[in-house]
Scaffold this motif. Sequence first.
Motif, PDB file in Angstrom:
ATOM      1  N   GLY A   1       5.733 -27.295   3.317  1.00 37.50           N
ATOM      2  CA  GLY A   1       6.889 -27.885   2.943  1.00 37.50           C
ATOM      3  C   GLY A   1       7.112 -29.265   3.715  1.00 37.50           C
ATOM      4  O   GLY A   1       6.432 -29.355   4.629  1.00 37.50           O
ATOM      5  N   GLU A   2       8.285 -30.219   3.337  1.00 37.57           N
ATOM      6  CA  GLU A   2       8.626 -31.195   3.981  1.00 37.57           C
ATOM      7  C   GLU A   2       9.172 -31.043   5.188  1.00 37.57           C
ATOM      8  O   GLU A   2      10.003 -30.114   5.190  1.00 37.57           O
ATOM      9  N   ILE A   3       8.944 -31.725   6.258  1.00 34.94           N
ATOM     10  CA  ILE A   3       9.640 -31.737   7.604  1.00 34.94           C
ATOM     11  C   ILE A   3      10.965 -32.498   7.472  1.00 34.94           C
ATOM     12  O   ILE A   3      10.674 -33.876   7.668  1.00 34.94           O
ATOM     13  N   ARG A   4      12.072 -32.219   7.529  1.00 34.87           N
ATOM     14  CA  ARG A   4      13.287 -32.792   7.539  1.00 34.87           C
ATOM     15  C   ARG A   4      13.889 -32.922   8.677  1.00 34.87           C
ATOM     16  O   ARG A   4      14.780 -33.689   9.074  1.00 34.87           O
ATOM     17  N   ARG A   5      13.895 -31.654   9.478  1.00 37.98           N
ATOM     18  CA  ARG A   5      14.580 -31.268  10.770  1.00 37.98           C
ATOM     19  C   ARG A   5      13.698 -30.889  11.656  1.00 37.98           C
ATOM     20  O   ARG A   5      13.113 -29.934  11.716  1.00 37.98           O
ATOM     21  N   ILE A   6      13.682 -31.710  12.932  1.00 40.81           N
ATOM     22  CA  ILE A   6      12.935 -31.271  14.067  1.00 40.81           C
ATOM     23  C   ILE A   6      13.694 -30.871  15.355  1.00 40.81           C
ATOM     24  O   ILE A   6      14.451 -31.890  15.473  1.00 40.81           O
ATOM     25  N   LEU A   7      13.310 -30.065  16.069  1.00 44.94           N
ATOM     26  CA  LEU A   7      13.874 -29.621  17.324  1.00 44.94           C
ATOM     27  C   LEU A   7      12.983 -29.690  18.236  1.00 44.94           C
ATOM     28  O   LEU A   7      11.821 -29.095  18.047  1.00 44.94           O
ATOM     29  N   VAL A   8      13.262 -30.572  19.379  1.00 45.49           N
ATOM     30  CA  VAL A   8      12.277 -30.834  20.434  1.00 45.49           C
ATOM     31  C   VAL A   8      12.955 -30.224  21.794  1.00 45.49           C
ATOM     32  O   VAL A   8      14.367 -30.468  21.890  1.00 45.49           O
ATOM     33  N   LEU A   9      12.425 -29.469  22.432  1.00 44.28           N
ATOM     34  CA  LEU A   9      12.885 -28.648  23.614  1.00 44.28           C
ATOM     35  C   LEU A   9      12.369 -29.382  24.867  1.00 44.28           C
ATOM     36  O   LEU A   9      10.826 -29.282  24.978  1.00 44.28           O
ATOM     37  N   GLN A  10      13.155 -29.780  25.838  1.00 44.46           N
ATOM     38  CA  GLN A  10      12.667 -30.443  26.783  1.00 44.46           C
ATOM     39  C   GLN A  10      13.239 -30.236  27.980  1.00 44.46           C
ATOM     40  O   GLN A  10      14.470 -30.748  28.115  1.00 44.46           O
ATOM     41  N   PHE A  11      12.675 -29.212  28.889  1.00 47.11           N
ATOM     42  CA  PHE A  11      13.282 -28.788  29.859  1.00 47.11           C
ATOM     43  C   PHE A  11      12.840 -29.128  31.190  1.00 47.11           C
ATOM     44  O   PHE A  11      12.768 -28.441  32.271  1.00 47.11           O
ATOM     45  N   GLY A  12      11.762 -30.232  31.169  1.00 47.47           N
ATOM     46  CA  GLY A  12      11.067 -30.681  32.328  1.00 47.47           C
ATOM     47  C   GLY A  12      11.948 -31.456  33.529  1.00 47.47           C
ATOM     48  O   GLY A  12      12.823 -31.868  33.094  1.00 47.47           O
ATOM     49  N   PRO A  13      11.226 -31.681  34.441  1.00 48.77           N
ATOM     50  CA  PRO A  13      11.682 -32.423  35.588  1.00 48.77           C
ATOM     51  C   PRO A  13      11.817 -33.887  35.131  1.00 48.77           C
ATOM     52  O   PRO A  13      10.941 -34.177  33.929  1.00 48.77           O
ATOM     53  N   ILE A  14      12.463 -34.661  35.856  1.00 48.94           N
ATOM     54  CA  ILE A  14      12.716 -36.384  35.321  1.00 48.94           C
ATOM     55  C   ILE A  14      11.246 -36.899  34.994  1.00 48.94           C
ATOM     56  O   ILE A  14      10.935 -37.370  33.906  1.00 48.94           O
ATOM     57  N   GLY A  15      10.019 -36.708  35.845  1.00 49.84           N
ATOM     58  CA  GLY A  15       8.703 -37.436  35.710  1.00 49.84           C
ATOM     59  C   GLY A  15       8.061 -36.963  34.381  1.00 49.84           C
ATOM     60  O   GLY A  15       7.852 -37.665  33.333  1.00 49.84           O
ATOM     61  N   ASP A  16       8.144 -35.510  34.121  1.00 49.22           N
ATOM     62  CA  ASP A  16       7.506 -34.842  33.042  1.00 49.22           C
ATOM     63  C   ASP A  16       8.236 -35.335  31.682  1.00 49.22           C
ATOM     64  O   ASP A  16       7.563 -35.459  30.451  1.00 49.22           O
ATOM     65  N   THR A  17       9.539 -35.514  32.049  1.00 45.14           N
ATOM     66  CA  THR A  17      10.451 -35.789  30.641  1.00 45.14           C
ATOM     67  C   THR A  17       9.953 -37.305  30.280  1.00 45.14           C
ATOM     68  O   THR A  17       9.944 -37.714  29.260  1.00 45.14           O
ATOM     69  N   LEU A  18       9.839 -38.261  31.149  1.00 44.66           N
ATOM     70  CA  LEU A  18       9.395 -39.511  30.855  1.00 44.66           C
ATOM     71  C   LEU A  18       8.030 -39.653  30.191  1.00 44.66           C
ATOM     72  O   LEU A  18       7.787 -40.462  29.395  1.00 44.66           O
ATOM     73  N   PHE A  19       7.062 -38.759  30.768  1.00 49.81           N
ATOM     74  CA  PHE A  19       5.648 -38.729  30.207  1.00 49.81           C
ATOM     75  C   PHE A  19       5.814 -37.868  28.676  1.00 49.81           C
ATOM     76  O   PHE A  19       4.730 -38.333  27.929  1.00 49.81           O
ATOM     77  N   ALA A  20       6.934 -37.244  28.368  1.00 47.06           N
ATOM     78  CA  ALA A  20       6.959 -36.717  26.764  1.00 47.06           C
ATOM     79  C   ALA A  20       7.419 -37.931  25.800  1.00 47.06           C
ATOM     80  O   ALA A  20       7.401 -37.879  24.693  1.00 47.06           O
ATOM     81  N   VAL A  21       7.723 -39.236  26.455  1.00 40.43           N
ATOM     82  CA  VAL A  21       8.417 -40.205  25.578  1.00 40.43           C
ATOM     83  C   VAL A  21       7.386 -40.369  24.545  1.00 40.43           C
ATOM     84  O   VAL A  21       7.796 -40.757  23.506  1.00 40.43           O
ATOM     85  N   PRO A  22       6.127 -40.813  24.749  1.00 40.16           N
ATOM     86  CA  PRO A  22       5.284 -41.129  23.847  1.00 40.16           C
ATOM     87  C   PRO A  22       5.106 -40.473  22.963  1.00 40.16           C
ATOM     88  O   PRO A  22       4.881 -40.447  21.592  1.00 40.16           O
ATOM     89  N   ALA A  23       5.283 -39.046  23.181  1.00 36.91           N
ATOM     90  CA  ALA A  23       5.047 -37.871  22.052  1.00 36.91           C
ATOM     91  C   ALA A  23       6.181 -38.031  21.056  1.00 36.91           C
ATOM     92  O   ALA A  23       6.068 -37.826  19.841  1.00 36.91           O
TER      93      ALA A  23
END
Length: 189
Positions: A1-23
């Motif tokens: 089916g169509e993806i209309r609502r996406i939940l992203v879980l990000q509990f990493g530290p500062i650097g790892d969170t910054l590295f998740a931005v391109p995704a």
Amino acid sequence: GEIRRILVLQFGPIGDTLFAVPALKALRRQFPAATIVVLASPRAGEVLYGAPYIDLLYVCRSGLDFFRALFQLRQAGFDLAVGLSNQGSWLAPFFGTPWKAGFPSPLLHLATPGPVRDEPSTHVVEYCLAVVRLLGVEPDDGGGLEMWLAKEDHQGAEKFLAEHGLVQPLVALHPGGHYFPFKRWPAER
């Protein structure tokens, strides 16, 4: 089916969170009409505050906050849960979404994400991009890492520099991670 609502879980530290931005950017480009909600730890929330690729940011300051969010977000109903951190990947199955993607986890019932193997030489950006590639999302080659600063952030920095007699241009170096001593640069370097 169509993806209309996406939940992203990000509990990493500062650097790892910054590295998740391109995704996150790649998810937004692949699903431009979807609502993207990020559930984050306080440190991750500070990095993602103001990110143009997300519609709503929930910050969990305690375990109680997390369970409140779990209840509310499960009720809201999401099509996809994406873990872009180890903890986020482990917690993704609890949100009851039909589709899940994340780092390797027995609870996710997923193979390793795409072609990325768990090797110390693999950059965290590549792990996160491999997760979204599981969903058929291909990142663009441009942009790199991004961070968003509010006007208050700039004013606070200018005040700090003025109070300490520091002038611009100024180069700052952060030589390591808070949680992982092996990420810290030795003083002689």
